[in-house]
Scaffold this active site. Structure first.
Site, mmCIF file in Angstrom:
data_model
loop_
_atom_site.group_PDB
_atom_site.id
_atom_site.type_symbol
_atom_site.label_atom_id
_atom_site.label_comp_id
_atom_site.label_asym_id
_atom_site.label_seq_id
_atom_site.Cartn_x
_atom_site.Cartn_y
_atom_site.Cartn_z
ATOM 1 N N GLY A 169 0.816 -1.225 0.000
ATOM 2 C CA GLY A 169 0.000 0.000 0.000
ATOM 3 C C GLY A 169 0.837 1.256 0.000
ATOM 4 C CD GLU A 225 -0.187 11.721 6.436
ATOM 5 O OE1 GLU A 225 0.552 10.951 5.809
ATOM 6 O OE2 GLU A 225 -0.105 11.885 7.669
ATOM 7 C CB CYS A 245 7.496 9.046 8.666
ATOM 8 S SG CYS A 245 6.253 10.336 8.555
ATOM 9 C CB CYS A 246 8.999 14.037 9.353
ATOM 10 S SG CYS A 246 7.502 13.987 8.356
#
Lengths: 654, 654
Positions: free
Chosen positions: A192, A322, A418-419
């Site tokens: 995905g 997002e 994640c960032c």
């Protein structure tokens, strides 16, 4: 990786690189081990985001049988560790650090223990639901996590030659190849969240094993063949429980499997997913000489940069998914502009440059880097933005639930983290983005002081670059080798006036695809100066961008500027700019660092008392009162470092 | 109800009232019985909204034991039937219709069968979860539904004297009084959605039974005493399953129980809930002479109308929680502006008028009525808006998930179908809002041609009003009785020039709280003319409303105008208005009915070809090209009747 030896000497970037090695990576390590005394925030108001702790290393310990307990965090929590590991690799490449390397080596030992005998590596499914392996691919992020591990392995092996991490990666990739593919009995599907594709191609570039390239090719070409794939595949899952909440209603566009990727005309869905897909596509186009794939890349690139990108290089117009929305839909106060998405845009641009050296790609790389990407971290290296807003009004972030994702100050960490590690791995490997070397041409994409050795025609060519870019546009290249090669210097799209000098004498180079090409048999000590006059300019947006119509932004060189409330008072929307006024520039050195600030005379409406307790009234004959203010502007990436306040990039103009 | 006999003769409103009786109520009946061949839409993209059918009547049949099956629809689906029934009552009051009354009487027979022996009446909990009765009050809407039934009963009994419906209502109210209250053993709580309070007060006004007033008093004063009430109360629920999905994260503000209602300074949370609460508060303040409650009403009123209301009388700035956000936060393209919320604002205003006849309340009542409320239905009476947007760009409604609630054409019905029957009951009872009669003064709030008999000092006073309002401002009152009383004529806040004549002679009446008071011993045949010069004006918003800054709206009388794409082309944001230009007015009669349209010269940017494939560029020396257009404006409530197209109320000005 690291085909050329590039040693960054620019104070601007050294500061970031040192900050990452000295502050950010140790800080992130403490977070991943739940030892940091910080408040983890949700990236937006949503019940299902786990934000009590990271637990990422503990998850591996449990999966490895060293600890007892349950998995905690997002289903893709593993990738935080992998991105951190990849960042460590690049930091070590910049600067050897035995203590840091020891920690990383121990993490690799732990990962080896967490890997299953068949090669599978994923803490959530190993701990909580082995029976659900690869059975809910649209949510599971199993291949996404695998991809991030493989990237970390490629990076870490390239720097340290640690064979163990490469072995884990190959075993994992081989395992995936056993499960996925066009052959009967294999899953004819894909993850995905794209990431495995580009990772397999990096593994191919390192190992030259065609299997990995072919598997990436399969994943990319399979995508979108059947838009119902995920729905159908979900039926194989023995559980009906989502592994990520809140994704049930997302349509195939969200996952870029609404149509075959060669048929995708516009960038749709989750912006980071699109960027990782496009990066893989551009790599495959190059590695397979795949012309159709190259055309598909160009189509998506064009759609993004000419219709769906913020002036900061930010992408993703909505928090819901997002995601991209529609052409020219670029709201400044509800946008997403995720740091990871602009990092992904840089990956895409860098790989387009390797395919086709055209300055348009490097222009966007520069735009994203100097604005959205470095805006993604505070000047202390320990606070981060997930979402990089173009307009902030603090009370609306607090009171409008549709703006809960628009943080007013950078949090220390996120439930979905994640960032921050993505930033760390990009900035630590900046040397990989500065040049594109092709045949006998050294193309300079980003202007950063450095001393470098390039390999051209089996010859080592030493070049030193000296510049105070982005604050000053004078860029000096000293060639320290005798050799015949071409130097390609990108002429930034924002550069209006510039000149070239060779050994003190002005000349006019040939321009090819936005690069000045200097073709010469060089002598040791040759000096090329590319002198760009950097000046602040008023920039306007395409009138179809309704949110920016009647407004201007101010740009100086690659840097987008902004106004903050702390300098200009609240209600920035009441400021009106006269674009005939001169913009004054001055170097300043304060808590924001050594930067160029801007100042210009502007008007600001004085709120008439008659407006007290009135919302609407007939327009009046007399003009409203305005005051003349000295509007102060700072680089956008420096914003949000002086406490909560208003911020705006686009300002009203007459 | 119906203390005065008011017979509306105005074609403008007759058309609506007839449409409701002849088209809307039969149509809604077919929908409630799942017989209409229509597409039911979700009011926004969300998985959990049941939108296959209404099933509302079938739910009652199942609860009554007449049919077998499961409950379908929202947990508050019953209220659709109750509001329809209330609307039928008022339609019958306007115009006797035996066939319609027979259907309604049969519905009442069905409701009697569905009512439980202890008085409880709710199909969801009766069919699906009797063990969860009153155990998840923040979601259950049990008292909300009960309130709507009681309102229907009050209305239907008042018109038809049907004793059965009143008996059901009293039995239900008595049952609620057995369960809720300050006494030990009773639930010290209230519903998540206010409505029961105002309904009990209406039942008190009809029956004069103090018990109902006291129970309403309890509910209002109990609210917010303990902001954790709902969380704590939920623990009594034997099931952990929500009865409405997606509400788990809502904070106490959403339900107005974050603090005691006397302490609430600002309107917070779900807009309809706030309005129903305020309506109950204003009723209680009047019926109990409760000064503190009156002060609380005034505080909330002021906050709403001076800081949180759209120019259309719409309220609710965000789709998330259909809620208020912050002062001056009034985005035009993502707002909620639910039809029900503006209907609630009219209820609140009407009850404030009964407390304190001040034209500010009637001004807002008029604003909401002529704009958001009647915008809530298509001119065919069979299509409805839940959300009444101030700006629509169709591709953004389709592609930006944050605008999935901003419909571009009115759907036939909704998964959550609160608005259509609410509209029907309000417009059918418009006569109840036109006048406030207090002591010996007949205050005219809304100018609508009518022939009416008022009771003052046990005397019947006949007055005829003739006007072509809202298109023309000449309003003629013919007094057809000899009597001493005062006539109070509201001077609309938008009225700049007007004059009064008594039997042909100009005079200057005394003004009290925005009403011209004409105190006189009247003779039969006396004629008062109130002649307001209605003209189109440019209106601006408080500069703190950032979305409207630099823009104007055009208003004529109470009507807000808008531009549609079908008249003016796409990209309405490229239009710039010069407010020195004259606005031309003309009567027109086409598919939109007999209305006044407006036209004015304006500029529209011509899109330069140089913008093709460019998003941002330095501003240019030369001016952009503009064309002069004849901007056509139509009343906002007429918009969206000619297919999908752009629409905007606020337009850019020089």
């Amino acid at each position: 990786m690291f085909e050329n030896k590039i040693k960054i000497t620019a104070p601007f970037w050294q500061q970031y690189i040192n900050l990452i090695r000295e502050e950010m990576l140790p800080f992130q390590w403490s977070v991943l081990n739940d030892e940091a005394d910080i408040k983890i925030e949700k990236e937006r108001d949503a019940d299902h985001i786990p934000a009590e702790k990271s637990h990422a290393i503990e998850n591996f310990k449990i999966a490895a049988g060293i600890s007892k307990g349950k998995h905690y965090g997002m289903v893709f929590q593993d990738s935080d560790v992998y991105k951190w590991l990849e960042a460590v690799a690049y930091a070590l490449h910049q600067h050897q650090d035995n203590a840091l390397q020891k920690i990383a080596d121990e993490v690799i030992d732990l990962l080896a223990k967490a890997q299953q005998s068949d090669g599978y590596l994923n803490t959530y499914f190993t701990i909580e639901a082995p029976e659900r392996r690869y059975k809910r691919l649209y949510q599971s992020h199993e291949l996404y996590c695998a991809g991030h591990f493989i990237e970390a392995a490629v990076g870490y092996y390239s720097v340290t030659k640690n064979q163990k991490i490469l072995d884990i990666a190959c075993k994992l990739a081989d395992h995936i190849d056993d499960i996925f593919g066009s052959e009967d009995g294999k899953i004819h599907g894909y993850d995905g969240h794209e990431e495995i594709e580009l990772a397999l191609l990096r593994l191919f570039e390192l190992t030259k094993n065609d299997k990995y390239k072919n598997l990436a090719n399969f994943f990319l070409y399979e995508r979108g063949k059947n838009p119902n794939f995920f729905k159908e595949q979900q039926k194989t899952d023995p559980s009906t429980k989502p592994v990520i909440e809140g994704m049930e209603s997302f349509k195939p566009e969200y996952y870029q499997n609404h149509k075959s990727i060669l048929e995708q005309e516009t960038a749709e869905g989750h912006a980071v997913r699109v960027m990782y897909m496009c990066t893989g596509m551009a790599m495959l186009a190059r590695l397979n000489n795949d012309e159709k794939m190259f055309e598909a890349c160009k189509r998506l690139w064009k759609n993004i940069v000419t219709k769906r990108m913020y002036i900061t290089g930010g992408i993703g117009s909505t928090v819901i998914g997002e995601a991209f929305t529609a052409d020219y839909d670029l709201p400044n106060d509800t946008m997403y502009c995720e740091t990871c998405a602009s990092i992904g845009l840089i990956f895409f641009a860098n790989n387009m440059l390797k395919l086709d050296v055209d300055s348009q790609y490097a222009d966007i790389m520069e735009k994203a880097l100097y604005n959205t990407v470095i805006d993604g971290m505070a000047l202390d290296g320990k606070h981060f933005f997930y979402v990089n807003p173009l307009e902030v009004v603090p009370q609306l972030s607090h009171k409008d639930p549709g703006k809960s994702h628009v943080k007013t100050v950078r949090p220390a960490w996120f439930g979905c983290a994640c960032c921050p590690p993505n930033l760390a791995r990009l900035l630590s490997s900046l040397d990989e983005y500065m040049y594109t070397v092709k045949d006998d041409v050294i193309y300079s994409n980003l202007y950063v002081s450095n001393k470098s050795d390039f390999k051209i025609n089996n010859q080592v060519i030493s070049i030193e670059e000296i510049t105070d870019y982005p604050w000053d546009g004078k860029i000096t290249f000293k060639v320290n080798s005798e050799a015949t090669f071409k130097l390609g210097l990108r002429i930034p799209s924002w550069a209006n006036r510039y000149l070239f000098k060779l050994n003190g004498k002005e000349f006019t180079p040939k321009i090819e695809k936005g690069y000045a090409i200097i073709d010469r048999t060089w002598e040791k000590g040759d000096i090329v100066i590319f002198d760009i006059q950097i000046e602040a300019n008023f920039v306007c947006a395409n009138p179809l961008v309704r949110e920016d119509y009647g407004k201007v932004a101010i740009q100086r060189g690659p840097i987008i500027y902004c106004a903050e409330g702390v300098d200009n008072g609240d209600n920035l929307h009441l400021i009106t700019i006269d674009t005939n006024k001169k913009i004054n520039e001055y170097k300043d050195s304060d808590s924001l660092g050594d930067i160029v600030k801007l100042e210009l005379e502007a008007e600001k409406l004085i709120l008439d008392k008659q407006w007290n307790n009135i919302l609407y009234r007939n327009i009046m004959e007399k003009q409203e009162n305005v005051e003349i203010i000295k509007l102060k502007l700072i680089p956008y990436f420096c914003a949000f470092n002086r406490g909560e306040n208003e911020m705006a990039i686009w300002l009203k103009t007459k």
